[in-house]
Design an enzyme around this catalytic site. Structure first.
Site, PDB file in Angstrom:
ATOM      1  N   LYS A 116      -3.123  11.086   3.854  1.00 21.04           N
ATOM      2  CA  LYS A 116      -3.043   9.811   3.138  1.00 21.04           C
ATOM      3  C   LYS A 116      -3.303  10.100   1.657  1.00 21.04           C
ATOM      4  O   LYS A 116      -4.005  11.053   1.324  1.00 21.04           O
ATOM      5  CB  LYS A 116      -4.117   8.874   3.718  1.00 21.04           C
ATOM      6  N   ASN A 172       4.887  -2.423   3.928  1.00 22.89           N
ATOM      7  CA  ASN A 172       3.432  -2.309   3.809  1.00 22.89           C
ATOM      8  C   ASN A 172       2.967  -2.312   2.368  1.00 22.89           C
ATOM      9  O   ASN A 172       3.664  -1.889   1.451  1.00 22.89           O
ATOM     10  CB  ASN A 172       2.918  -1.072   4.549  1.00 22.89           C
ATOM     11  N   CYS A 204       3.970   4.968  -5.476  1.00 21.53           N
ATOM     12  CA  CYS A 204       3.574   3.831  -4.656  1.00 21.53           C
ATOM     13  C   CYS A 204       4.119   2.562  -5.328  1.00 21.53           C
ATOM     14  O   CYS A 204       3.822   2.302  -6.493  1.00 21.53           O
ATOM     15  CB  CYS A 204       2.059   3.768  -4.562  1.00 21.53           C
ATOM     16  N   ASN A 210       9.817   7.978  -1.550  1.00 17.17           N
ATOM     17  CA  ASN A 210       8.760   7.051  -1.190  1.00 17.17           C
ATOM     18  C   ASN A 210       9.418   5.733  -0.748  1.00 17.17           C
ATOM     19  O   ASN A 210      10.644   5.620  -0.707  1.00 17.17           O
ATOM     20  CB  ASN A 210       7.818   6.841  -2.388  1.00 17.17           C
ATOM     21  N   GLY A 214      11.135   3.233   7.212  1.00 16.81           N
ATOM     22  CA  GLY A 214      11.829   3.118   8.495  1.00 16.81           C
ATOM     23  C   GLY A 214      13.334   3.234   8.357  1.00 16.81           C
ATOM     24  O   GLY A 214      13.865   3.466   7.260  1.00 16.81           O
TER      25      GLY A 214
HETATM   26  C1  DHB Z   1       1.012   2.713  -0.117  1.00 22.88           C
HETATM   27  C2  DHB Z   1       1.307   3.793  -0.917  1.00 22.88           C
HETATM   28  C3  DHB Z   1       2.607   4.249  -0.984  1.00 22.88           C
HETATM   29  O1  DHB Z   1       2.960   5.296  -1.747  1.00 22.88           O
HETATM   30  C4  DHB Z   1       3.597   3.615  -0.271  1.00 22.88           C
HETATM   31  O2  DHB Z   1       4.852   4.038  -0.348  1.00 22.88           O
HETATM   32  C5  DHB Z   1       3.294   2.539   0.524  1.00 22.88           C
HETATM   33  C6  DHB Z   1       1.992   2.091   0.591  1.00 22.88           C
HETATM   34  C7  DHB Z   1      -0.326   2.129  -0.090  1.00 22.88           C
HETATM   35  O3  DHB Z   1      -1.340   2.752   0.188  1.00 22.88           O
HETATM   36  O4  DHB Z   1      -0.385   0.925  -0.365  1.00 22.88           O
END
Ligand code: DHB
Length: 310
Positions: free
Chosen positions: A52, A76, A136, A197, A222
């Site tokens: 993670k 998410n 992210c 990502n 997905g």
């Molecule tokens: C999160 C981080 C990410 O890089 C992603 O693609 C999806 C979720 C996160 O921890 O929120």
């Protein structure tokens, strides 16, 4: 049960000075937060694992709901929850000596943080490489980095200066020209790239007329994003000679072969594990062996990049 040892000579991947017994790597963010689970992932057949994403300081993440299953993919917005680097290194310490490479996913809100992370991780030999998450899509201070080639180059250069390990940069699909960003990462000294990502997305609950996720926006993963990821891997490897880990919606051996033919060195699995559990590794490995044997290929090296032929 599939005999993994008999399959592995056909499937091994050597890159970044590391040896992966097969091309299936656990993607960042899925199960990668505790040592016992990472160990189980490796025992289930993964060729390597990405943790993670971890930052310098602990972070609580976003309030619930943070994940919604849309059927064709997961949306998410976890908000990068993690225990912070020092605490997480104590957790990883128990994994010393495992046979699959452990890749630490990190994020940073500034280059000063990267300097500190680089120094701390350099001496930590449980970790074989670092994957830098600049992409992210819904955390302020991170999502902007991956869109800006100047920032990407500078971030990577700073990390490389202070970290004595291979650096993999995880790229965002939420840009108009991913090759430009890939070039910036390589110019900064990236040893490899991960594409892609999650795709910035949102979903609305029509009964209440509000966004489903508390954080409003999230990252879509997905099968829905697989063709986007394949396109990104192909575009990058058409222009640049750098190892690329393909990531995005891989569910079957067929999908893995598609990414390899697009030019991926190996692949990362995420949502499929959230849905299908750890048995997916053996199912896909067996499928890869069957594909290679049926078509007379002696190893995955023979299919890599095939789609680039003219
Ligand atoms: C999160 C981080 C990410 O890089 C992603 O693609 C999806 C979720 C996160 O921890 O929120």
């Amino acid at each position: 049960m599939t005999d993994l040892a008999s399959i592995e000579p056909m499937l091994k991947v050597e890159t970044l000075g590391l040896r992966f017994r097969n091309p299936l790597i656990l993607a960042a963010g899925i199960l990668g937060l505790t040592a016992p689970i990472l160990k189980r992932v490796i025992e289930s057949g993964a060729g390597g694992v990405v943790t993670k994403s971890i930052g310098l300081k602990p972070r609580k993440g976003h309030p619930n709901p943070t994940v919604v299953d849309l059927g064709f993919g997961l949306l998410n917005s976890m908000g990068l929850p993690n225990p912070g680097l020092e605490e997480f290194m104590k957790e990883l310490e128990t994994l010393r000596g495992l046979e699959a490479p452990i890749i630490l996913s990190i994020y940073a809100f500034s280059e000063d943080e990267l300097v500190e992370i680089g120094r701390i991780v350099s001496d930590f030999n449980v970790v074989s490489a670092v994957e830098l998450n600049v992409s992210c899509p819904h955390v302020d201070g991170i999502s902007e980095i991956a869109k800006n080639p100047v920032l990407v180059e500078s971030y990577v250069q700073t990390l490389k200066r202070h970290l004595d390990k291979p650096v993999i940069v995880k790229l965002s699909p939420n840009v108009s020209d991913i090759v430009r960003i890939a070039e910036a990462a390589v110019d900064g000294g990236a040893d490899a790239l991960t594409a892609i990502n999650t795709v910035r997305a949102m979903s609305i609950d029509i009964e209440v007329g509000r966004p489903v996720l508390a954080g409003i926006f999230g990252g879509l993963s997905g099968p829905a994003i697989r063709p986007i990821a394949v396109r990104c891997v192909y575009e990058i490897t058409e222009s640049l000679n750098v190892p690329v880990f393909g990531c995005g919606g891989i569910e079957t051996a067929h999908d893995v072969i598609e990414f390899l033919m697009a030019g991926a060195t190996a692949v990362q699995l995420g949502s499929v594990i959230a849905r299908g559990g750890l048995r997916v590794f053996k199912r896909i490995l067996k499928g890869l062996r069957d594909f290679l044997e049926e078509r007379g290929y002696s190893s995955i090296d023979e299919v890599r990049g095939l789609a680039h032929r003219r």
